[in-house]
Design a protein around this motif. Structure first.
Motif, PDB file in Angstrom:
ATOM      1  N   ARG A  62     -22.962  27.522  23.154  1.00 47.67           N
ATOM      2  CA  ARG A  62     -21.839  28.273  23.522  1.00 47.67           C
ATOM      3  C   ARG A  62     -20.525  26.967  23.597  1.00 47.67           C
ATOM      4  O   ARG A  62     -19.516  27.249  23.244  1.00 47.67           O
ATOM      5  N   GLU A  63     -20.822  25.878  24.436  1.00 45.30           N
ATOM      6  CA  GLU A  63     -19.872  24.879  24.674  1.00 45.30           C
ATOM      7  C   GLU A  63     -19.599  24.297  23.231  1.00 45.30           C
ATOM      8  O   GLU A  63     -18.419  23.984  23.025  1.00 45.30           O
ATOM      9  N   LEU A  64     -20.289  24.018  22.258  1.00 43.71           N
ATOM     10  CA  LEU A  64     -20.118  23.429  21.206  1.00 43.71           C
ATOM     11  C   LEU A  64     -19.434  24.283  20.430  1.00 43.71           C
ATOM     12  O   LEU A  64     -18.097  24.016  19.384  1.00 43.71           O
ATOM     13  N   ARG A  65     -19.588  25.509  20.275  1.00 38.76           N
ATOM     14  CA  ARG A  65     -18.663  26.306  19.559  1.00 38.76           C
ATOM     15  C   ARG A  65     -17.385  26.439  20.154  1.00 38.76           C
ATOM     16  O   ARG A  65     -16.291  26.508  19.075  1.00 38.76           O
ATOM     17  N   ALA A  66     -17.254  26.690  21.358  1.00 34.43           N
ATOM     18  CA  ALA A  66     -16.023  26.514  22.033  1.00 34.43           C
ATOM     19  C   ALA A  66     -14.849  25.350  21.428  1.00 34.43           C
ATOM     20  O   ALA A  66     -13.870  25.400  21.251  1.00 34.43           O
ATOM     21  N   ARG A  67     -15.705  24.323  21.497  1.00 34.91           N
ATOM     22  CA  ARG A  67     -15.025  22.941  21.236  1.00 34.91           C
ATOM     23  C   ARG A  67     -14.629  22.899  19.720  1.00 34.91           C
ATOM     24  O   ARG A  67     -13.416  22.408  19.535  1.00 34.91           O
ATOM     25  N   LEU A  68     -15.463  23.288  18.698  1.00 35.18           N
ATOM     26  CA  LEU A  68     -15.145  23.306  17.569  1.00 35.18           C
ATOM     27  C   LEU A  68     -13.916  24.370  17.027  1.00 35.18           C
ATOM     28  O   LEU A  68     -13.289  23.999  16.039  1.00 35.18           O
ATOM     29  N   ARG A  69     -13.707  25.248  17.805  1.00 35.63           N
ATOM     30  CA  ARG A  69     -12.478  25.990  17.612  1.00 35.63           C
ATOM     31  C   ARG A  69     -11.197  25.431  17.764  1.00 35.63           C
ATOM     32  O   ARG A  69     -10.253  25.808  16.713  1.00 35.63           O
ATOM     33  N   HIS A  70     -11.183  24.107  18.324  1.00 37.74           N
ATOM     34  CA  HIS A  70     -10.033  23.478  18.442  1.00 37.74           C
ATOM     35  C   HIS A  70      -9.958  22.300  17.245  1.00 37.74           C
ATOM     36  O   HIS A  70      -8.724  21.384  17.471  1.00 37.74           O
ATOM     37  N   LEU A  71     -10.750  22.402  16.590  1.00 36.24           N
ATOM     38  CA  LEU A  71     -10.844  21.502  15.260  1.00 36.24           C
ATOM     39  C   LEU A  71     -10.562  20.287  15.479  1.00 36.24           C
ATOM     40  O   LEU A  71      -9.754  19.261  15.094  1.00 36.24           O
TER      41      LEU A  71
END
Length: 418
Positions: A62-71
């Motif tokens: 979940r944390e990795l997914r959230a960080r990837l959203r910011h490119l």
């Protein structure tokens, strides 16, 4: 400066493709995740030893997914340690118990007989099974059984099943007898439960037969309910096959609700089993085949089933009319089809008895009559060339009609040499 371009700020909006984001998270996690390894026990030399556990690693998706959203240009992937289910201390407990169980030979005793199980056999028998977060230690029944069998085997007595004896038109039940045997599973548990004991008593228990006296009586096989005989001339090869098949058939017991298949009862007819080549009808022609003649058993069984009033599931008359059989009311079989199948839809078992002599075969069904009554009608046989015959049956239980069967069959050519 004169002529220098002015700087402009342009707002840029973007959307993250959710499917691609999910794939990226899975790909990253797949390269980093590591499953934990449970502690286990292995045999090294003459002792059981601990094989240490190892923690696993899992990406926090979940944390990795959230960080990837910011490119971002770089991400430090957050992970968590995943502990093993079986830890070193719990596996060590199991290893110590296994060593205690196998540290010295044990004697298993019963009724004056003794079997010694040595340390290598005990070590071979030790098994480990994960239960929750622990390792349970036990002994393998098969290994212990092999070890004590030679010494304690003479204590065992095979049980005797109840059986049916035909006396005229009546059937008598010969009582069953319990056997005696060493309860290997219970004895094995005793050895594992008392690892410090030098001697363990084997558990010897009664062994019930496959069919007890009470069970046999409840099947209600009491009297003759139908019989049928077909004749033949002595003694071509087909008679050999009929005698072999009748011996296989004799004593077959069909419980209430059970289904009878002649092919299942007789099995494949092969030379190895004693069957020989004899004529049978194949695609309208007589050809020698191993097991030829068994269709006479089928016809005889079919007629016994017909007059017993059981449910007729599947039967196929011959292509040619054969004068020694009732017109229409006959059946052919071949391994793999066609089949002869009937179902015992009465609340009492059916005992099938069969005897084949040099001149004919007789099949008898024993059960309880239970008010059964069969009315049978066969249409006229016009003779000559090909002809069609009808045959019908009504089966009553008391005043109730339970079967109303109506069949038609067309014969190609009458002949008497099959």
């Amino acid at each position: 400066e004169v002529g220098a371009p002015r700087r402009r700020v342009v707002e840029v909006d973007y959307r993250v493709d959710e499917t691609e984001l999910t794939r990226t998270v899975r790909r990253v996690a797949g390269r980093i995740d590591r499953e934990p390894v449970d502690a286990r026990v292995s045999l090294g030399g003459a002792r059981f030893k601990l094989v240490p556990s190892r923690d696993g690693i899992r990406v926090q998706r979940r944390e990795l997914r959230a960080r990837l959203r910011h490119l971002p240009r770089r991400i430090d992937v957050a992970t968590v340690d995943v502990p093993p289910r079986v830890t070193d201390d719990r596996a060590q407990v199991a290893a110590e118990r296994a060593n205690l169980i196998s540290r010295a030979p044990v004697v298993v005793a019963a009724a004056g007989r003794r079997a010694r199980i040595d340390r290598p056999t005990l070590r071979e028998a030790v098994t480990f099974e994960r239960k929750g977060r622990a390792l349970a230690v036990s002994l393998d029944d098969e290994v212990i059984g092999r070890a004590i069998g030679p010494a304690l085997g003479p204590l065992e007595v095979e049980p005797t099943s109840a059986r049916f004896v035909v006396e005229g038109k009546r059937v008598r039940v010969v009582p069953s007898k319990n056997g005696r045997g060493v309860d290997v599973a219970a004895t094995t548990r005793r050895i594992a439960a008392r690892p410090a004991a030098a001697t363990v008593r084997a558990r010897v228990a009664a062994v019930a037969p496959a069919l007890t006296t009470d069970q046999a009586h409840r099947l209600r096989v009491r009297e003759l309910v139908s019989e049928f005989t077909t004749n033949y001339a002595c003694c071509p090869p087909r008679v050999t096959n009929i005698k072999l098949g009748a011996a296989e058939l004799d004593g077959t017991l069909i419980p209430p609700g059970g289904t009878f298949s002649l092919n299942e009862v007789l099995g494949e007819r092969t030379r190895e089993r004693g069957f020989v080549a004899a004529p049978q009808i194949n695609a309208g022609r007589l050809e020698d085949a191993v097991g030829g003649g068994v269709s006479q058993i089928a016809t005889t069984v079919f007629n016994a089933a017909w007059f017993a009033g059981v449910e007729l599931v599947s039967h196929t008359p011959h292509q040619f009319y054969i004068s020694r059989y009732p017109v229409g009311r006959e059946a052919t079989v071949s391994f793999g089809g066609p089949e002869l199948i009937w179902r015992n839809d009465w609340p009492a078992a059916v005992l099938v008895k069969a005897v084949a002599t040099d001149s004919g075969i007789t099949v008898r069904f024993y059960s309880s009559k239970l008010g059964r009554r069969v009315e049978s009608v066969t249409g006229p046989n016009p003779g000559g060339g090909a002809f069609t015959v009808s045959y019908a049956r009504k089966v009553f239980r008391g005043a109730d009609l339970v079967h109303d069967d109506d069949y038609r069959w067309t014969y190609q050519v009458p002949r008497d040499d099959t």
